[in-house]
Design an enzyme around this catalytic site. Sequence first.
Site, short mmCIF file in Angstrom:
data_model
loop_
_atom_site.label_atom_id
_atom_site.label_comp_id
_atom_site.label_asym_id
_atom_site.label_seq_id
_atom_site.Cartn_x
_atom_site.Cartn_y
_atom_site.Cartn_z
N TYR A 19 0.85 -1.18 0.00
CA TYR A 19 0.00 0.00 0.00
C TYR A 19 0.89 1.24 0.00
CZ TYR A 19 -3.13 3.71 1.59
OH TYR A 19 -3.84 4.86 1.69
N GLU A 39 -3.37 7.77 -3.99
CA GLU A 39 -3.39 6.48 -3.30
C GLU A 39 -3.14 5.36 -4.31
OE1 GLU A 39 -6.06 4.58 0.18
OE2 GLU A 39 -7.13 4.85 -1.71
#
Length: 401
Positions: A118, A206
């Site tokens: 992530y 993101e």
Amino acid sequence: MNIHEYQAKELLKKYGVAVPHGIPAMTVEEAVKAAQSLPGPLFVVKAQIHAGGRGAGKFKNNPTGKGGVRLCKTVEEVKAAAEAMLGQVLVTKQTGPEGKEVQRLYITDGVDIEKEYYCSVVLDRATSRVTFMVSTEGGMDIEEVAHNTPEKIFKVAIDPVSGFSGFHARKLAFGLGLKDAQVKSATKFFSNLYKAFIELDASIVEINPMILVGDEVMALDAKMNFDANALYRQKEVFAMRDESEEDANEKIAADNELSYVRLDGNIGCMVNGAGLAMSTMDIIKLHGGEPANFLDVGGGATEQRVTTAFKIILSDPNVKGILVNIFGGIMKCDVIAQGVIAAAKEVDLKVPLVVRLEGTNVDKGKELMAKSGLPIISADNLDDAAKKVVEATKKAQQAAA
């Protein structure tokens, strides 16, 4: 302002951020053509909506079937997936039960994923610094990771004066356990990601998941949104705006310099000032009601803007009562009253309306409403207003039933 995944990847690719090759498609025919132009042998068909959780989402017309991200082994499977997705409503945990209609697809190469991570770049308001957040828990909601295993989130804040440096990138890479050639690839990835964030006036980038393919770090997915106040100097980004993904009322509000967010309740709110608006919603809930929206008309609203705000509230079929809560400083109470009266008459108001006015020209505003002939319920203070609107809304619903 939000953009689609394929648009975010187009922007990131220009900044040297590695992404799998992909082609957007608006029709089944374009999806087939895209697949035919990709090397294969694996393809991924991804629904493009402004919401996360697409892979785990379900289509309304086939709630037990596959979600909005599908792995295909042939062009024929790509065609079948495109036919199943386009024009259908996809429901994810971020869309709410109403879901969003899929009008665009993204056909990408399948890649041999070695590891998922992530990565995001955000503005940490506590430190006033752009901050990288990375985790070895790729593909998962970062909120879930933060709640269950916060130690697996690694952060690096960037000094706005010195900017991003190689040691920041290496620190992030080592925090993820990357080694040797992987660190070199990650250093380039993080550096270019930061540059894109700053130069494009992004408010968040993101990458979930960020993946490792051999020794190369790539963005398998990408979410970007941007500071609306900077769009005047981001013409390429602004051109990517997809108005079909936006709530129609929120767009009308933005075009009229109103701050509006639709919620799930049944009591419409029109307030001046963001803090007062949030307090109004809180006290409605305290008295057992549910706000239907956040709506701040601002300090310099005109009668026309107030009228527009009132129409926006009433256009929501869930609204069964309205609370107008105005503290007149810059905004004058009589202007608010004129706008409310004009809008209520124009739309033929049929739900309870509670009004609390205080401040500049308050007596004149109350006088205008008293002489309007409308069934307006006057309130003395915010607590009184909330009690009255909750009670009036419940009575109206009971009478309708």
